[in-house]
Scaffold this motif. Sequence first.
Motif, PDB file in Angstrom:
ATOM      1  N   THR A  71     -10.751  -0.289  13.686  1.00 40.53           N
ATOM      2  CA  THR A  71     -10.231   0.980  13.387  1.00 40.53           C
ATOM      3  C   THR A  71     -10.831   2.186  14.572  1.00 40.53           C
ATOM      4  O   THR A  71     -10.172   3.036  14.795  1.00 40.53           O
ATOM      5  CB  THR A  71     -10.413   1.379  11.947  1.00 40.53           C
ATOM      6  OG1 THR A  71     -10.279   0.361  11.268  1.00 40.53           O
ATOM      7  CG2 THR A  71      -9.695   2.535  11.526  1.00 40.53           C
TER       8      THR A  71
ATOM      9  N   LEU B 265      -4.016  13.515  13.786  1.00 41.08           N
ATOM     10  CA  LEU B 265      -4.717  12.584  14.419  1.00 41.08           C
ATOM     11  C   LEU B 265      -6.097  12.406  13.653  1.00 41.08           C
ATOM     12  O   LEU B 265      -6.341  11.436  13.014  1.00 41.08           O
ATOM     13  CB  LEU B 265      -4.981  12.369  15.911  1.00 41.08           C
ATOM     14  CG  LEU B 265      -4.040  11.778  16.750  1.00 41.08           C
ATOM     15  CD1 LEU B 265      -4.567  11.699  18.283  1.00 41.08           C
ATOM     16  CD2 LEU B 265      -3.826  10.378  16.173  1.00 41.08           C
ATOM     17  N   ILE B 266      -6.870  13.643  13.286  1.00 42.71           N
ATOM     18  CA  ILE B 266      -7.882  13.822  12.597  1.00 42.71           C
ATOM     19  C   ILE B 266      -7.718  13.146  10.870  1.00 42.71           C
ATOM     20  O   ILE B 266      -8.423  12.262  10.536  1.00 42.71           O
ATOM     21  CB  ILE B 266      -8.631  14.967  12.680  1.00 42.71           C
ATOM     22  CG1 ILE B 266      -8.957  15.392  14.230  1.00 42.71           C
ATOM     23  CG2 ILE B 266      -9.762  15.187  11.817  1.00 42.71           C
ATOM     24  CD1 ILE B 266      -9.548  16.759  14.323  1.00 42.71           C
ATOM     25  N   ARG B 267      -6.536  13.531  10.504  1.00 36.95           N
ATOM     26  CA  ARG B 267      -6.329  13.599   9.205  1.00 36.95           C
ATOM     27  C   ARG B 267      -5.769  11.741   9.250  1.00 36.95           C
ATOM     28  O   ARG B 267      -6.206  11.096   8.225  1.00 36.95           O
ATOM     29  CB  ARG B 267      -5.144  14.145   8.658  1.00 36.95           C
ATOM     30  CG  ARG B 267      -5.473  15.744   8.445  1.00 36.95           C
ATOM     31  CD  ARG B 267      -4.260  16.557   7.945  1.00 36.95           C
ATOM     32  NE  ARG B 267      -3.733  15.938   6.858  1.00 36.95           N
ATOM     33  CZ  ARG B 267      -2.270  15.726   6.848  1.00 36.95           C
ATOM     34  NH1 ARG B 267      -1.471  16.238   7.844  1.00 36.95           N
ATOM     35  NH2 ARG B 267      -1.795  15.437   5.687  1.00 36.95           N
TER      36      ARG B 267
ATOM     37  N   PHE C 155      -7.149   9.202  10.931  1.00 30.65           N
ATOM     38  CA  PHE C 155      -8.297   8.284  11.048  1.00 30.65           C
ATOM     39  C   PHE C 155      -9.278   8.810   9.765  1.00 30.65           C
ATOM     40  O   PHE C 155     -10.045   7.913   9.752  1.00 30.65           O
ATOM     41  CB  PHE C 155      -8.751   8.497  12.487  1.00 30.65           C
ATOM     42  CG  PHE C 155      -7.711   7.613  13.246  1.00 30.65           C
ATOM     43  CD1 PHE C 155      -6.851   8.141  13.943  1.00 30.65           C
ATOM     44  CD2 PHE C 155      -7.786   6.218  13.165  1.00 30.65           C
ATOM     45  CE1 PHE C 155      -5.927   7.338  15.014  1.00 30.65           C
ATOM     46  CE2 PHE C 155      -7.142   5.623  13.998  1.00 30.65           C
ATOM     47  CZ  PHE C 155      -6.381   6.156  14.948  1.00 30.65           C
ATOM     48  N   LEU C 156      -9.368  10.074   9.320  1.00 27.37           N
ATOM     49  CA  LEU C 156     -10.048  10.204   8.276  1.00 27.37           C
ATOM     50  C   LEU C 156      -9.469   9.565   7.119  1.00 27.37           C
ATOM     51  O   LEU C 156     -10.319   8.863   6.179  1.00 27.37           O
ATOM     52  CB  LEU C 156      -9.994  11.659   7.791  1.00 27.37           C
ATOM     53  CG  LEU C 156     -10.944  12.533   8.600  1.00 27.37           C
ATOM     54  CD1 LEU C 156     -10.774  14.124   8.217  1.00 27.37           C
ATOM     55  CD2 LEU C 156     -12.169  12.061   8.298  1.00 27.37           C
ATOM     56  N   THR C 157      -8.189   9.260   6.933  1.00 23.78           N
ATOM     57  CA  THR C 157      -7.665   8.475   5.905  1.00 23.78           C
ATOM     58  C   THR C 157      -8.024   6.985   6.018  1.00 23.78           C
ATOM     59  O   THR C 157      -8.377   6.363   5.169  1.00 23.78           O
ATOM     60  CB  THR C 157      -6.021   8.641   5.733  1.00 23.78           C
ATOM     61  OG1 THR C 157      -5.873   9.941   5.669  1.00 23.78           O
ATOM     62  CG2 THR C 157      -5.415   7.808   4.637  1.00 23.78           C
ATOM     63  N   ALA C 158      -8.218   6.539   7.214  1.00 23.08           N
ATOM     64  CA  ALA C 158      -8.531   5.152   7.783  1.00 23.08           C
ATOM     65  C   ALA C 158      -9.779   4.840   7.278  1.00 23.08           C
ATOM     66  O   ALA C 158     -10.265   3.943   6.753  1.00 23.08           O
ATOM     67  CB  ALA C 158      -8.259   4.713   9.087  1.00 23.08           C
ATOM     68  N   ALA C 159     -10.748   6.103   7.557  1.00 22.11           N
ATOM     69  CA  ALA C 159     -12.231   6.047   7.279  1.00 22.11           C
ATOM     70  C   ALA C 159     -12.343   5.859   5.802  1.00 22.11           C
ATOM     71  O   ALA C 159     -13.241   5.139   5.212  1.00 22.11           O
ATOM     72  CB  ALA C 159     -12.882   7.274   7.841  1.00 22.11           C
ATOM     73  N   VAL C 160     -11.698   6.805   4.941  1.00 20.63           N
ATOM     74  CA  VAL C 160     -11.382   6.527   3.607  1.00 20.63           C
ATOM     75  C   VAL C 160     -11.327   5.298   3.041  1.00 20.63           C
ATOM     76  O   VAL C 160     -11.869   4.725   2.123  1.00 20.63           O
ATOM     77  CB  VAL C 160     -10.794   7.707   2.955  1.00 20.63           C
ATOM     78  CG1 VAL C 160     -10.350   7.316   1.285  1.00 20.63           C
ATOM     79  CG2 VAL C 160     -11.066   9.122   3.149  1.00 20.63           C
TER      80      VAL C 160
ATOM     81  N   LEU D 133     -11.750   2.498   4.555  1.00 24.40           N
ATOM     82  CA  LEU D 133     -12.947   1.580   4.838  1.00 24.40           C
ATOM     83  C   LEU D 133     -13.968   1.664   3.863  1.00 24.40           C
ATOM     84  O   LEU D 133     -14.632   0.617   3.252  1.00 24.40           O
ATOM     85  CB  LEU D 133     -13.401   2.109   6.000  1.00 24.40           C
ATOM     86  CG  LEU D 133     -12.896   1.311   7.301  1.00 24.40           C
ATOM     87  CD1 LEU D 133     -13.553   2.077   8.691  1.00 24.40           C
ATOM     88  CD2 LEU D 133     -12.966  -0.041   7.202  1.00 24.40           C
ATOM     89  N   ILE D 134     -14.169   3.103   3.477  1.00 19.09           N
ATOM     90  CA  ILE D 134     -15.102   3.336   2.375  1.00 19.09           C
ATOM     91  C   ILE D 134     -14.763   2.672   1.009  1.00 19.09           C
ATOM     92  O   ILE D 134     -15.758   1.979  -0.055  1.00 19.09           O
ATOM     93  CB  ILE D 134     -15.409   4.542   2.133  1.00 19.09           C
ATOM     94  CG1 ILE D 134     -16.215   5.104   3.490  1.00 19.09           C
ATOM     95  CG2 ILE D 134     -16.322   5.071   0.848  1.00 19.09           C
ATOM     96  CD1 ILE D 134     -16.303   6.563   3.575  1.00 19.09           C
ATOM     97  N   ILE D 135     -13.294   2.862   0.406  1.00 18.31           N
ATOM     98  CA  ILE D 135     -12.911   2.325  -0.807  1.00 18.31           C
ATOM     99  C   ILE D 135     -13.220   0.758  -0.536  1.00 18.31           C
ATOM    100  O   ILE D 135     -13.330   0.074  -1.435  1.00 18.31           O
ATOM    101  CB  ILE D 135     -11.520   2.480  -1.244  1.00 18.31           C
ATOM    102  CG1 ILE D 135     -11.524   4.193  -1.129  1.00 18.31           C
ATOM    103  CG2 ILE D 135     -10.907   1.927  -1.994  1.00 18.31           C
ATOM    104  CD1 ILE D 135     -10.222   4.894  -1.301  1.00 18.31           C
TER     105      ILE D 135
ATOM    106  N   PHE E 197      -4.022   2.786   1.202  1.00 19.38           N
ATOM    107  CA  PHE E 197      -4.241   3.816   1.820  1.00 19.38           C
ATOM    108  C   PHE E 197      -4.219   3.689   3.424  1.00 19.38           C
ATOM    109  O   PHE E 197      -3.428   4.505   4.210  1.00 19.38           O
ATOM    110  CB  PHE E 197      -5.367   4.507   1.582  1.00 19.38           C
ATOM    111  CG  PHE E 197      -5.692   4.989   0.094  1.00 19.38           C
ATOM    112  CD1 PHE E 197      -6.808   5.108  -0.482  1.00 19.38           C
ATOM    113  CD2 PHE E 197      -4.431   5.627  -0.598  1.00 19.38           C
ATOM    114  CE1 PHE E 197      -6.750   5.850  -1.909  1.00 19.38           C
ATOM    115  CE2 PHE E 197      -4.487   6.304  -1.725  1.00 19.38           C
ATOM    116  CZ  PHE E 197      -5.638   6.195  -2.601  1.00 19.38           C
TER     117      PHE E 197
ATOM    118  N   GLN F 276       2.472   9.133   2.872  1.00 20.51           N
ATOM    119  CA  GLN F 276       3.209   8.727   4.221  1.00 20.51           C
ATOM    120  C   GLN F 276       2.998   9.899   5.258  1.00 20.51           C
ATOM    121  O   GLN F 276       3.571  10.156   6.222  1.00 20.51           O
ATOM    122  CB  GLN F 276       4.388   8.103   4.233  1.00 20.51           C
ATOM    123  CG  GLN F 276       5.658   9.204   3.618  1.00 20.51           C
ATOM    124  CD  GLN F 276       5.635   9.281   2.338  1.00 20.51           C
ATOM    125  OE1 GLN F 276       4.894   8.829   1.606  1.00 20.51           O
ATOM    126  NE2 GLN F 276       6.757   9.880   1.659  1.00 20.51           N
TER     127      GLN F 276
END
Lengths: 532, 120
Positions: free
Chosen positions: A142, A163-165, A167-172, A174-176, A220, A228
Amino acid sequence: MSIISDFIGTIKLWPFYSIAVIFFVILISLFFALSKRKELKIFMIFLSAASIIVALFLNIFTFLKSGIYTSFLFSFGFLEAIEISIMLFSVLNLLIFISIYNFEKNHFIKLLIMLLFTAGLVCFLALSNNFIMTFVSFGIFTAVIFQLVSSLNNDILMIKNDLIRFFLTAAVSLIIIFAGFSFIYGTANLNDFKQVMESDNISSALVAIGIFLISIGIYFYLFIFPFQNTYLKTIKKSEHSTPVIVWFLYIPAGFFLFFKMNNLLFYFITKNQPYLSIAFIAAAMVCILGGNVGAIKTTSLRRIFAFLFMAIIGFSILSYAMFGLGLIAKNRVAWLSVFNLILLMMTYFPVYGIIADIEKRSNTDAFNNLKGLSIKNKYLGINLTIILISFCGMIGTFGYLTKFYYFESFIRYLKGEINISSGLANLILLFLILAVVIIGTVFILANVIRIIIQLFKSRENPEDYEMRIHESEVMQPELQSKKVQKNNFTFARFYYFYVTIYTVIIIIVGIFGILEIFNAGISFIPFKFTTF
Amino acid sequence: MNLQIINYFSFFLFVLGLFGISYYKNFLSTVISMQIMFVAGIINFFSFAEFLYQEPVWDKIFVIFSAIVIYLLLFSIVFYKYSKQNQVYGNINNIEFADYKLFKIEKTDWWGDDKIVNNQ
């Protein structure tokens, strides 16, 4: 000759050889990373393509020669070989898109290195067995995808926020997923999904919570409806090769992580029928209906295909609900998910290739861009029509195979060949699934017909040309200095070759698939298209 | 201090982080909420290891590697947001007050066309 075959027979084939080839080429590429010379860029394109082709060959050859491989960290079986083959084929196509639309950039070779790195990492993800290996490969993948996408779009101010939003969603997510693994660990110090399946504590609430959290994290990650927003905005605003990277590199990785939990999901679906079936039906229904309605109401080509992509993902989710009801078997669920992904690749790569080229010239992705394509350029028009017809499931094409197995289960139920659990709830769910499948198929057909009609409409009139100029000024104001060109629908020879290959594959696989369905027996092919 | 209380506390932290990422538009608030969720997961790992298993090592390895991976991604995102090295740095005021809410629901996500406005 016998010496060579004896030598090959003594070689121990490991599934990591394909990854080793890719990383070896990355190592070589690092020496040329800062170069801006055109000759070196061309050399790197060919070297990268060769490495991917060799990796693809090694992957298939390793599986055929050495069979299944299992260790503490990795496992390599039939499904893993298929996943790696799909991703390497996808990366080969992405290499083409990146080369076409980013060749002039000064950091082009760095983009190729990042693309190869993601290819290697997704192979690691497919092979990984242990929770640590799975999570680490998924997380680093990711992060590298973020590097690639942000580098591709480094000159588009409009997309930075999205783009920031994204990959922040992708990071969230990952944490979940991390939190989900913590609950599974709390059950009995389990290290991989196979141990969870064999454990006495499989019915524990902690395992259920863990699987639930991991599923939510992947939900997510895939930006499935109703989350989406960021996905649509990123697809809409990005440069030309980013949408295919998101569709066929980022999203399949989420699916591969989901496939690792398949056995556990099947266990819980069987145990908690009909509640989990209802959850899967609800998610699938929102995806299929939302995707199709969204596609039909928009006039942006990128948004149309972004919505339709989500609709097909909805069909893959629906297959889990069908398993819950007993309509299809476990291996059919995996087959449908994989073949839906392949169907999307077979459709999107050629069609989006043409659309992106038109968009680059006309400076807008308006639906009217396609007007008159089949009249002005008959060869491409016919090819695109066949590919789009396959997408909606016309008999004799690739798409028919996936649609067939959704309807075939209901036909077998009506014939009495399949028995589902008795009860009013199951009957209602059965009709609900049937309704979703029918409505989804009809909607996709409507969307495809809408596009095909646009292809065959008469050539652009002056009012449409003025409208495209106006749309270009509204949608991308910083590019106003570029003139909107009239559509003349002439393409480089490469596009004809590229589209033709996909059309031929779609027709050949479609025909072989139908012969298998009717048990016509194709003896010269050592594998089957219609089953795993 | 028993395992149940610790798990309730980690659940509270997780829900607090989830609320934060769903509610706040500010970039730093979102990142801090993510840290809180991550800490909740770490508390889970260590509490289960401490109370349930003898001399566990696997959980520590998982947490270390996961932290490296997650912070690698977060660092990349933060660097991308604030770096002056790429061409999209733009107007700092515009970016500082931009909306970074992760889960938005807009009409255009379901129906019709998207009106694109810079940094929205």
